[in-house]
Design a protein around this motif. Structure first.
Motif, mmCIF file in Angstrom:
data_model
loop_
_atom_site.group_PDB
_atom_site.id
_atom_site.type_symbol
_atom_site.label_atom_id
_atom_site.label_comp_id
_atom_site.label_asym_id
_atom_site.label_seq_id
_atom_site.Cartn_x
_atom_site.Cartn_y
_atom_site.Cartn_z
ATOM 1 N N ALA A 1 16.116 0.414 1.555
ATOM 2 C CA ALA A 1 15.291 1.275 0.696
ATOM 3 C C ALA A 1 14.996 2.638 1.323
ATOM 4 C CB ALA A 1 13.980 0.572 0.373
ATOM 5 N N HIS A 2 14.883 3.662 0.449
ATOM 6 C CA HIS A 2 14.406 4.982 0.879
ATOM 7 C C HIS A 2 12.877 5.014 0.901
ATOM 8 C CE1 HIS A 2 18.409 5.857 -0.977
ATOM 9 N NE2 HIS A 2 18.546 6.548 0.134
ATOM 10 N N ARG A 3 12.285 4.443 -0.166
ATOM 11 C CA ARG A 3 10.827 4.379 -0.251
ATOM 12 C C ARG A 3 10.409 2.963 -0.645
ATOM 13 N NH1 ARG A 3 8.301 6.950 -4.097
ATOM 14 N NH2 ARG A 3 10.147 7.175 -5.436
ATOM 15 N N VAL A 4 9.142 2.654 -0.372
ATOM 16 C CA VAL A 4 8.618 1.322 -0.659
ATOM 17 C C VAL A 4 7.314 1.449 -1.436
ATOM 18 C CG1 VAL A 4 7.936 -0.911 0.304
ATOM 19 C CG2 VAL A 4 9.569 0.523 1.545
ATOM 20 N N ALA A 5 7.178 0.663 -2.502
ATOM 21 C CA ALA A 5 5.925 0.557 -3.249
ATOM 22 C C ALA A 5 5.419 -0.880 -3.094
ATOM 23 C CB ALA A 5 6.144 0.891 -4.722
ATOM 24 N N VAL A 6 4.165 -1.025 -2.692
ATOM 25 C CA VAL A 6 3.592 -2.337 -2.406
ATOM 26 C C VAL A 6 2.616 -2.720 -3.521
ATOM 27 C CG1 VAL A 6 2.309 -3.736 -0.745
ATOM 28 C CG2 VAL A 6 3.777 -1.878 0.074
ATOM 29 N N MET A 7 2.846 -3.906 -4.122
ATOM 30 C CA MET A 7 1.967 -4.396 -5.181
ATOM 31 C C MET A 7 1.135 -5.571 -4.687
ATOM 32 S SD MET A 7 3.933 -4.179 -8.842
ATOM 33 C CE MET A 7 2.373 -4.389 -9.727
ATOM 34 N N HIS A 8 -0.117 -5.613 -5.160
ATOM 35 C CA HIS A 8 -1.018 -6.704 -4.817
ATOM 36 C C HIS A 8 -1.960 -6.944 -5.980
ATOM 37 C CE1 HIS A 8 -3.423 -9.451 -2.529
ATOM 38 N NE2 HIS A 8 -4.469 -8.650 -2.426
ATOM 39 N N GLN A 9 -1.934 -8.176 -6.505
ATOM 40 C CA GLN A 9 -2.795 -8.568 -7.619
ATOM 41 C C GLN A 9 -2.692 -7.589 -8.799
ATOM 42 O OE1 GLN A 9 -6.724 -9.122 -5.946
ATOM 43 N NE2 GLN A 9 -6.113 -10.993 -4.873
ATOM 44 N N THR B 1 2.342 3.417 -1.476
ATOM 45 C CA THR B 1 3.721 3.883 -1.637
ATOM 46 C C THR B 1 4.018 4.862 -0.509
ATOM 47 O OG1 THR B 1 3.559 3.697 -4.049
ATOM 48 C CG2 THR B 1 5.388 4.981 -3.175
ATOM 49 N N ALA B 2 5.165 4.681 0.149
ATOM 50 C CA ALA B 2 5.487 5.565 1.280
ATOM 51 C C ALA B 2 6.980 5.516 1.574
ATOM 52 C CB ALA B 2 4.695 5.144 2.517
ATOM 53 N N GLU B 3 7.453 6.497 2.341
ATOM 54 C CA GLU B 3 8.811 6.438 2.876
ATOM 55 C C GLU B 3 8.944 5.156 3.704
ATOM 56 O OE1 GLU B 3 11.274 8.739 2.405
ATOM 57 O OE2 GLU B 3 9.954 9.860 1.054
ATOM 58 N N THR B 4 10.129 4.574 3.710
ATOM 59 C CA THR B 4 10.317 3.273 4.354
ATOM 60 C C THR B 4 9.918 3.298 5.827
ATOM 61 O OG1 THR B 4 12.101 2.728 2.821
ATOM 62 C CG2 THR B 4 11.985 1.444 4.847
ATOM 63 N N ALA B 5 10.431 4.276 6.561
ATOM 64 C CA ALA B 5 10.130 4.337 7.997
ATOM 65 C C ALA B 5 8.635 4.493 8.243
ATOM 66 C CB ALA B 5 10.899 5.495 8.633
ATOM 67 N N THR B 6 7.977 5.305 7.417
ATOM 68 C CA THR B 6 6.539 5.529 7.572
ATOM 69 C C THR B 6 5.757 4.261 7.280
ATOM 70 O OG1 THR B 6 6.814 7.835 6.904
ATOM 71 C CG2 THR B 6 4.589 6.950 6.803
ATOM 72 N N LEU B 7 6.142 3.552 6.208
ATOM 73 C CA LEU B 7 5.406 2.355 5.832
ATOM 74 C C LEU B 7 5.503 1.281 6.908
ATOM 75 C CD1 LEU B 7 4.566 0.902 2.590
ATOM 76 C CD2 LEU B 7 5.979 -0.643 3.938
ATOM 77 N N PHE B 8 6.687 1.145 7.527
ATOM 78 C CA PHE B 8 6.843 0.109 8.545
ATOM 79 C C PHE B 8 6.160 0.484 9.857
ATOM 80 C CE2 PHE B 8 9.964 -1.647 5.691
ATOM 81 C CZ PHE B 8 9.980 -3.000 6.002
ATOM 82 N N SER B 9 6.089 1.772 10.155
ATOM 83 C CA SER B 9 5.482 2.189 11.428
ATOM 84 C C SER B 9 3.985 2.452 11.303
ATOM 85 C CB SER B 9 6.183 3.445 11.962
ATOM 86 O OG SER B 9 6.040 4.524 11.042
ATOM 87 N N GLN B 10 3.534 2.900 10.105
ATOM 88 C CA GLN B 10 2.124 3.250 9.940
ATOM 89 C C GLN B 10 1.583 2.755 8.589
ATOM 90 O OE1 GLN B 10 1.893 7.513 10.398
ATOM 91 N NE2 GLN B 10 3.061 7.482 12.285
ATOM 92 N N PRO B 11 1.565 1.449 8.372
ATOM 93 C CA PRO B 11 1.035 0.934 7.098
ATOM 94 C C PRO B 11 -0.454 1.250 6.985
ATOM 95 C CG PRO B 11 1.357 -0.862 8.657
ATOM 96 C CD PRO B 11 1.955 0.353 9.291
ATOM 97 N N GLN B 12 -0.887 1.716 5.811
ATOM 98 C CA GLN B 12 -2.263 2.149 5.635
ATOM 99 C C GLN B 12 -3.157 1.070 5.030
ATOM 100 O OE1 GLN B 12 -3.277 5.281 6.821
ATOM 101 N NE2 GLN B 12 -1.200 5.123 7.669
ATOM 102 N N HIS B 13 -2.658 0.384 4.006
ATOM 103 C CA HIS B 13 -3.499 -0.581 3.294
ATOM 104 C C HIS B 13 -3.537 -1.920 4.047
ATOM 105 C CE1 HIS B 13 -4.984 -3.151 0.009
ATOM 106 N NE2 HIS B 13 -5.453 -2.025 -0.523
ATOM 107 N N PRO B 14 -4.716 -2.571 4.108
ATOM 108 C CA PRO B 14 -4.806 -3.868 4.811
ATOM 109 C C PRO B 14 -3.805 -4.905 4.298
ATOM 110 C CG PRO B 14 -7.001 -3.055 4.265
ATOM 111 C CD PRO B 14 -6.022 -2.120 3.603
ATOM 112 N N TYR B 15 -3.510 -4.897 2.981
ATOM 113 C CA TYR B 15 -2.564 -5.876 2.449
ATOM 114 C C TYR B 15 -1.155 -5.588 2.955
ATOM 115 C CZ TYR B 15 0.413 -8.509 -0.680
ATOM 116 O OH TYR B 15 1.379 -9.352 -1.174
#
Length: 536
Positions: free
Chosen positions: A230-238, A244-258
């Motif tokens: 993936a280029h970007r990732v969108a995370v769904m919960h409930q 939503t973030a660039e893939t590398a950013t999301l894996f290195s610096q996830p912001q949301h607790p989920y």
């Protein structure tokens, strides 16, 4: 991962989407305020646990929800600035399959079992292309070759059940790509596929995407796949989009607790500790399973498929034997032979018994000692029986307990696997995938077996639920001194549970040894290929 997607006007833009369902006089909203966009040539991964709303969002984009029971209180879905949410159905049909293609999660159920491959792909082409009857077979053949199905011409008349899991998935991809769509929605396209086929399918999708500058919405619970594709990732919960973030950013610096919880949901830990001198429970000697390739009317078959060849395995009390290999390598066939559910030659020894020498009547009392948990709990649990009836079924056959005693044992074993007693009168469809698998484990556990064969028990579950099931299996093993034969294509799960591992290919055991060595420093080239193909 593919090249960075070009920045331009989004091909697809979803804004503040809500998905609701009428229930009598009320309404439930499982998806609310989802906003996302995808550009041409880009892959957006939509991730989250089961029930988070991923597939509902995808089906809303395709307008495949059960309208009018389903409705959208608010929101917008635009494809190239064309609003889809209130588009008349006849116009939406012209977009489905032509401008937006979709690969469904389970090709065996998505493909028509009564039609061959050629007819199913032809139908998609004829619906959307004028004069499509001219050279139709050539177009279908070209598509099969495009998705790299071996001996494509021979597969034209094949039916879905005659194809392997990877081949069925390639047929689904060919159907989705038949009209060169601008957007491809891939809903769990590699679920339940072994690692080498998974890698091939994902490489194929990326190759086709690069060739046609196609956008892709990839729905998956496999974060290893997301990281590589993936280029970007969108995370769904409930039902809501939480990040939503660039893939590398999301894996290195996830912001949301989920998101942080999701990224940490990998099966970890080590197998349970074994005694210094473990007791040998089961072993096979030169076990073979063969199937006739043709059955002459008045003669014995002369040609056979040798599905398992000279298999020698052993299993100690309280230990786990992992079995890995590609689809069709003989893993499940070996397990079914040990259970005496398939005819075999060679010897199967359980304690002092030679199982293959016993009659069915002699074998029946021993069946309670060797139980099985299948891959798909929804298929293996009867939809017409309550959970209590399903779990108690073995006791009814193998014991003389009263109804009250059986109910007490059902309540006890359900509590062990984390299912509340007051849920035992419900039916399987009222439970999540993880809960159904817990019920299947309870059904095996209630007979106090010594050996449980687990055939891909976590393959259809998302990562968070996989971790829970692996932890459950480990705790049950330690408590009851259970022995497991664990069949899986997920090498992380195998590593977390197994003491010994055997690697199978074309019916043969090509490597065997301690899991810590085989899965880290394999000696055989084929095992090395398996490890390299894994996104673990």
């Amino acid at each position: 991962m593919t090249n960075n997607a070009p920045q331009a006007t989004p091909l697809l833009r979803v804004e503040n989407l809500q998905v609701a369902f009428h229930q009598g006089q009320t309404s439930v909203t499982p998806v609310s305020d989802v906003s996302l966009e995808i550009h041409s040539g880009e892959t957006l991964a939509l991730v989250g646990e089961s029930g988070s709303g991923k597939s509902l969002t995808a089906h809303a984009i395709m307008r495949l929800l059960p309208y009018p029971a389903a409705h959208h209180p608010s929101g917008s879905i635009k494809l190239d600035e064309q609003e889809l949410i209130d588009l008349p159905l006849n116009k939406m049909r012209s977009i489905r399959g032509r401008r937006i293609g979709m690969i469904f999660q389970e090709p065996m159920t998505a493909l028509n079992p009564l039609h061959n491959v050629e007819k199913q792909i032809s139908e998609v082409i004829k619906l959307h292309q004028n004069n499509s009857r001219n050279g139709l077979r050539e177009k279908v053949l070209a598509l099969l070759e495009k998705v790299k199905i071996p001996n494509a011409e021979d597969k034209l008349k094949a039916y879905p059940h005659e194809l392997s899991g990877g081949q069925r998935q390639r047929v689904m991809i060919a159907m989705a790509l038949a009209n060169n769509p601008e957007l491809l929605i891939a809903d769990e396209p590699t679920t339940a596929l072994d690692v080498t086929v998974q890698r091939e399918i994902l490489d194929l999708l990326q190759e086709l995407q690069a060739t046609d500058n196609m956008a892709m919405l990839l729905i998956t619970h496999d974060l290893g796949v997301v990281r590589h594709v993936a280029h970007r990732v969108a995370v769904m919960h409930q039902g809501k989009l939480v990040e939503t973030a660039e893939t590398a950013t999301l894996f290195s610096q996830p912001q949301h607790p989920y998101t942080q919880e999701l990224l940490n949901s990998d099966p970890t830990g080590t197998p349970v500790t074994l005694p210094e001198e473990p007791e040998r429970l089961l072993h096979t000697k030169d076990l073979c399973v063969s199937f006739p390739l043709h059955k002459p009317l008045f003669k014995k078959p002369s040609r056979f498929l040798h599905a398992v060849k000279q298999a020698n395995i052993h299993l100690d009390k309280g230990s786990t034997l992992g079995i890995v290999g590609e689809s069709g390598s003989g893993k499940s066939t070996l397990a079914m032979a040990i259970l005496r559910l398939l005819e075999s030659s060679g010897d199967i020894h359980y304690r002092e018994y030679t199982l293959n020498a016993l009659t069915e009547k002699q074998l029946r009392p021993l069946r309670s000692k060797i139980q099985v948990v299948f891959q798909d709990p929804f298929a293996s649990l009867s939809p017409r029986m309550t959970v209590s009836e399903i779990v108690a079924e073995g006791l009814v056959v193998h014991s003389q307990d009263s109804k009250e005693e059986i109910d007490r044992k059902v309540v006890e074993v359900l509590a062990e696997v984390g299912i509340s007693a007051d849920m035992r009168h419900r039916y399987p469809h009222e439970f999540s995938g993880g809960q159904r698998q817990r019920i299947a484990i309870a059904r095996a556990l209630i007979l106090n077996p010594e050996i449980i064969i687990l055939d891909e028990p976590t393959s259809a579950l998302d990562r968070a639920v996989q971790v829970q099931v692996v932890d459950l299996l480990r705790s049950l093993q330690e408590k009851h001194q259970l022995s497991y034969i664990f069949i899986s294509h997920d090498l992380k799960v195998v590593k977390a549970l197994s003491h010994q591992v055997i690697v199978m290919r074309n019916g043969e055991i090509v490597e065997t040894g301690n899991a810590s060595k085989v899965l880290v420093e394999p000696e055989q080239e084929y095992t090395q290929v398996l490890l390299e193909a894994s996104f673990a």
